[in-house]
Design an enzyme around this catalytic site. Structure first.
Site, PDB file in Angstrom:
ATOM      1  N   LYS A  50      32.440  61.180  40.394  1.00 40.11           N
ATOM      2  CA  LYS A  50      32.305  60.739  39.069  1.00 40.11           C
ATOM      3  C   LYS A  50      31.412  59.524  38.733  1.00 40.11           C
ATOM      4  O   LYS A  50      30.992  59.388  37.467  1.00 40.11           O
ATOM      5  CB  LYS A  50      33.654  60.620  38.031  1.00 40.11           C
TER       6      LYS A  50
ATOM      7  N   LYS B  36      30.371  53.619  53.867  1.00 40.75           N
ATOM      8  CA  LYS B  36      30.365  52.413  53.689  1.00 40.75           C
ATOM      9  C   LYS B  36      30.602  51.509  54.624  1.00 40.75           C
ATOM     10  O   LYS B  36      30.293  50.513  54.370  1.00 40.75           O
ATOM     11  CB  LYS B  36      32.149  52.452  53.743  1.00 40.75           C
TER      12      LYS B  36
ATOM     13  N   TYR C  41      43.371  61.117  43.242  1.00 38.33           N
ATOM     14  CA  TYR C  41      43.754  61.401  41.710  1.00 38.33           C
ATOM     15  C   TYR C  41      42.938  62.753  41.927  1.00 38.33           C
ATOM     16  O   TYR C  41      42.233  63.407  42.992  1.00 38.33           O
ATOM     17  CB  TYR C  41      42.472  60.797  40.787  1.00 38.33           C
TER      18      TYR C  41
END
Ligand code: ATR
Length: 270
Positions: free
Chosen positions: A16, A67, A217
């Protein structure tokens, strides 16, 4: 030419971040583009080098599974990124690659600014021992909670985390079976919700004042939050707010402008 930014990951098409940063840019009048770039699993370092070889390319967000590699590649990493051993935001200064991690401050800001849940003097339980948890611990500890208890299904994975944060006296580790009653805030940093699972915590960790926070989420209530609400939690929050807040921090690092996050979160929720 506009300044160019992107998120790199594998997979990354579901991200997103392009939508969030496009909303930030139009809201603040910043002239930039933001795309999603999928890098081959063995092509991270080369992909980063290629990206920053283009003069208009100014910054990157980094997501799963890169990461830790991003941290290793940086010439300069912020203190919180060094603690996390991970970087989610990259940029260049004078030809050097800089990295920071904004996930933890994103989580703290979502709880504090968006939901009025201050962590100071609170009894906090954090579940999990993966990169997601390690990435958020320092900003939580910096809020000066009364205690921060870490637990994980595989207890042995907690040792390196405890060692990396040994200067924080509020941090403790416990087995699931020996957890206390009624934590003020319980943060789920495991990936169990991805598969509809819930860590095997004793029911008594949830009390009537407990706030449950799932770093995951989804469209529906996450399995962890459903579990907490069924045991009487006062509030259950998911990680979409953290996603928007970590993006806002990255945007500020790159552009020096703080976007407003509430309307962006409302757009994403609808
Ligand atoms: P990430 O880097 O995204 O945090 P990870 O390193 O794979 O991902 O870590 C996943 C975390 O979720 C681990 O803490 C894992 O627990 P184990 O260390 O015991 O594997 C936790 N996890 C995943 N599924 C779980 C489940 N069903 N119950 C409890 N913990 C779970």
């Amino acid at each position: 030419m506009s300044a160019c930014y992107a998120v790199v990951g594998n997979p990354v098409s579901h991200s997103k971040s392009p939508q969030i940063h496009a909303l930030f840019a139009s809201q603040t009048g910043q002239d930039l583009t933001y795309s999603a770039i999928e890098l081959a699993l063995d092509g991270f370092a080369a992909g980063i080098k290629d990206f920053f070889n283009q003069a208009d390319n100014k910054g990157l967000n980094v997501t799963v599974p890169f990461k830790e590699q991003a941290f290793a590649l940086c010439d300069v990493a912020t203190e919180r990124a060094q603690r996390a051993g991970a970087v989610n935001t990259l940029w260049q200064e004078s030809g050097r690659l800089f990295g920071d991690t904004t996930d933890g401050v994103g989580l703290v800001n979502d709880l504090g600014s968006n939901h009025g849940v201050a962590l100071k003097n609170k009894k906090i339980l954090v579940v999990g021992a993966g990169g997601a948890v390690r990435g958020v611990l320092q900003p939580i500890l910096e809020e000066k909670p009364l205690s921060l208890t870490l637990c994980n299904r595989t207890a042995s994975k907690l040792a390196p985390i405890m060692a990396a944060f040994s200067d924080y006296s509020a941090l403790h580790q416990r087995d699931f079976a020996s957890l206390e009653k009624h934590y003020d805030v319980i943060i789920n940093g495991t990936s169990a919700s991805l598969h509809g699972g819930v860590p095997d915590l004793p029911d008594h960790v949830v009390g009537p004042e407990t706030v449950s926070y799932d770093m995951m989420y989804g469209k529906e209530t996450t399995s962890f939050n459903a579990w907490a609400m069924a045991r009487g939690a006062s509030k259950a929050l998911d990680g979409l707010g953290m996603l928007v807040e970590q993006a806002a921090q990255a945007f500020f690092i790159w552009r020096g402008v703080a976007p407003e996050t509430r309307t962006v979160l409302e757009i994403l929720r609808s």
